[in-house]
Scaffold this active site. Structure first.
Site, PDB file in Angstrom:
ATOM      1  N   GLY A  44       0.856  -1.174   0.000  1.00 45.11           N
ATOM      2  CA  GLY A  44       0.000   0.000   0.000  1.00 45.11           C
ATOM      3  C   GLY A  44       0.891   1.223   0.000  1.00 45.11           C
ATOM      4  O   GLY A  44       1.799   1.335   0.840  1.00 45.11           O
ATOM      5  N   ARG A  86      10.415  -0.762  -4.645  1.00 39.36           N
ATOM      6  CA  ARG A  86       9.163  -0.666  -5.408  1.00 39.36           C
ATOM      7  C   ARG A  86       9.189   0.645  -6.183  1.00 39.36           C
ATOM      8  O   ARG A  86       9.025   1.706  -5.597  1.00 39.36           O
ATOM      9  CB  ARG A  86       7.920  -0.674  -4.503  1.00 39.36           C
ATOM     10  N   GLN A 193      -5.125  -9.439  -3.347  1.00 39.27           N
ATOM     11  CA  GLN A 193      -5.219  -8.502  -2.228  1.00 39.27           C
ATOM     12  C   GLN A 193      -6.664  -8.247  -1.820  1.00 39.27           C
ATOM     13  O   GLN A 193      -6.949  -8.012  -0.648  1.00 39.27           O
ATOM     14  CB  GLN A 193      -4.544  -7.174  -2.576  1.00 39.27           C
ATOM     15  N   ASP A 234      -1.408   4.618  -6.288  1.00 37.60           N
ATOM     16  CA  ASP A 234       0.009   4.562  -5.941  1.00 37.60           C
ATOM     17  C   ASP A 234       0.769   5.779  -6.448  1.00 37.60           C
ATOM     18  O   ASP A 234       1.788   6.144  -5.876  1.00 37.60           O
ATOM     19  CB  ASP A 234       0.627   3.286  -6.507  1.00 37.60           C
ATOM     20  N   ASN A 244      -2.411   2.572 -10.381  1.00 36.64           N
ATOM     21  CA  ASN A 244      -2.927   1.788  -9.257  1.00 36.64           C
ATOM     22  C   ASN A 244      -2.816   0.312  -9.621  1.00 36.64           C
ATOM     23  O   ASN A 244      -2.379  -0.043 -10.716  1.00 36.64           O
ATOM     24  CB  ASN A 244      -4.373   2.189  -8.930  1.00 36.64           C
ATOM     25  N   LYS A 245      -3.225  -0.534  -8.711  1.00 31.55           N
ATOM     26  CA  LYS A 245      -3.081  -1.978  -8.896  1.00 31.55           C
ATOM     27  C   LYS A 245      -3.635  -2.434 -10.238  1.00 31.55           C
ATOM     28  O   LYS A 245      -4.652  -1.943 -10.708  1.00 31.55           O
ATOM     29  CB  LYS A 245      -3.784  -2.708  -7.751  1.00 31.55           C
TER      30      LYS A 245
END
Length: 335
Positions: A44, A86, A193, A234, A244-245
């Site tokens: 996150g 990351r 997730q 993100d 984002n994811k």
């Protein structure tokens, strides 16, 4: 997530083991912190930033020198190392840069005094994140009505931040106030997730949550069960494009088709004004085994098949109804 002085380390909940097991890890070295971030033991965007702040403080405590130039040199080596864990989440680098600015802003202090200020800065980063998340929830709640069906993707709850979450913050606040939201959680392949984390934390909080596979989002939207989509982020580019994811952009396209508002929630720390648009965001690619083997008792794809496994995608700003931060609600025409 917290710093434990007795253990001289960062205490985190290992999210890779959820929901089957709750295990806490004590991270005391740069390698352990890097590994925890890269392997999603802590994940996150806001949580990664907090972990990095605490982590570099823990590492700085172990730099055994009174020579300031030596300390700064070692500090920057650790900073660059952790920043590579990351590449997509802007909070990681932002937190590390903020910690470094403590040294730059106080050049006359001693190394022990620097270390004390680094600790205070890490705490401030965590506290600011917690306050921001609650305000994000309050701002978003203005757009929602009791009894609404809400779809979310990935996990942007309290496991991804310091408290409340970003996308899940209005859901938690609504739960406290009797709004009775009905939440649909995408499982979020390939790392699940949504299934492992979002369904876990919402069900524990007593929220009415239904788990669906990613490819079922269109069905629940078409049936009229979804009245709003809320997701985290993100990184937000200067033009409003959002990283984002993986799978988020597909949900946005579906929401546009079914005329459902699509809200992106995140602290202002995820906004990267130096990044002009989504095409400029570096997208992390992860191990093919996450697609072919993880979660299965045996490999579920041919051994020689090629795998493309990006961790994130870009949602164009034109598909986003509003971006909601602790500073307010920002629509397309007031970006």
């Amino acid at each position: 997530m917290r710093f434990n002085e007795q253990a001289d380390g960062v205490i985190i909940l290992d999210q890779t083991l959820l929901p089957g097991k709750e295990a806490y890890l004590t991270l005391t070295t740069a390698e352990e912190i890097w590994d925890a971030i890269y392997k999603l033991k802590v994940r996150g965007a806001p949580a990664i930033g907090v972990a990095a702040a605490y982590g570099i403080y823990v590492c700085a405590r172990r730099i055994d020198t009174a020579e300031k130039s030596v300390f700064v040199n070692e500090f920057r080596k650790i900073k660059e190392y952790l920043a590579g864990s990351r590449p997509t989440a802007v909070n990681l680098v932002a937190a590390l840069n903020r910690m470094e600015r403590v040294l730059v802003a106080h050049p006359t202090l001693s190394v022990p005094e620097w270390k004390e200020l680094l600790y205070k800065e890490a705490i401030a980063i965590r506290e600011e994140d917690a306050a921001a998340c609650r305000q994000i929830g309050e701002n978003c709640l203005e757009l929602l009505r009791p009894g609404m069906g809400i779809l979310t993707h990935c996990n942007a709850g309290h496991l991804a931040v310091s408290e409340y979450g970003t996308a899940l913050a209005p859901i938690y606040l609504g739960q406290e106030r009797g709004y009775g939201f009905k939440v649909f959680a995408d499982e979020t392949r390939p790392l699940l997730q949504g299934a492992r984390l979002t369904a876990y934390e919402l069900s524990r909080a007593g929220v009415d949550v239904t788990l669906i596979c990613d490819n079922m989002a269109s069905v629940v939207m078409r049936k009229g069960w979804v009245h709003a989509v809320v997701v985290g982020c993100d990184r937000v580019a200067a033009n409003g494009d959002v990283a984002n994811k993986i799978g988020t952009s597909g949900v946005a396209i579906l929401a546009r088709h079914y005329k459902i508002p699509f809200y992106v929630l995140g602290p202002t720390s995820t906004i990267d004004g130096s990044c002009p648009d989504g095409d400029s965001i570096v997208i992390e690619e992860r191990n093919p085994d996450e697609v072919t083997e993880m979660w299965y008792s045996r490999r579920m794809a041919p051994k020689d098949v090629k795998v493309y496994n990006p961790a994130f995608d870009i949602t164009p700003h034109e598909l986003i109804t509003a971006i909601i931060t602790e500073k307010g609600i920002f629509y397309k025409n007031n970006r």
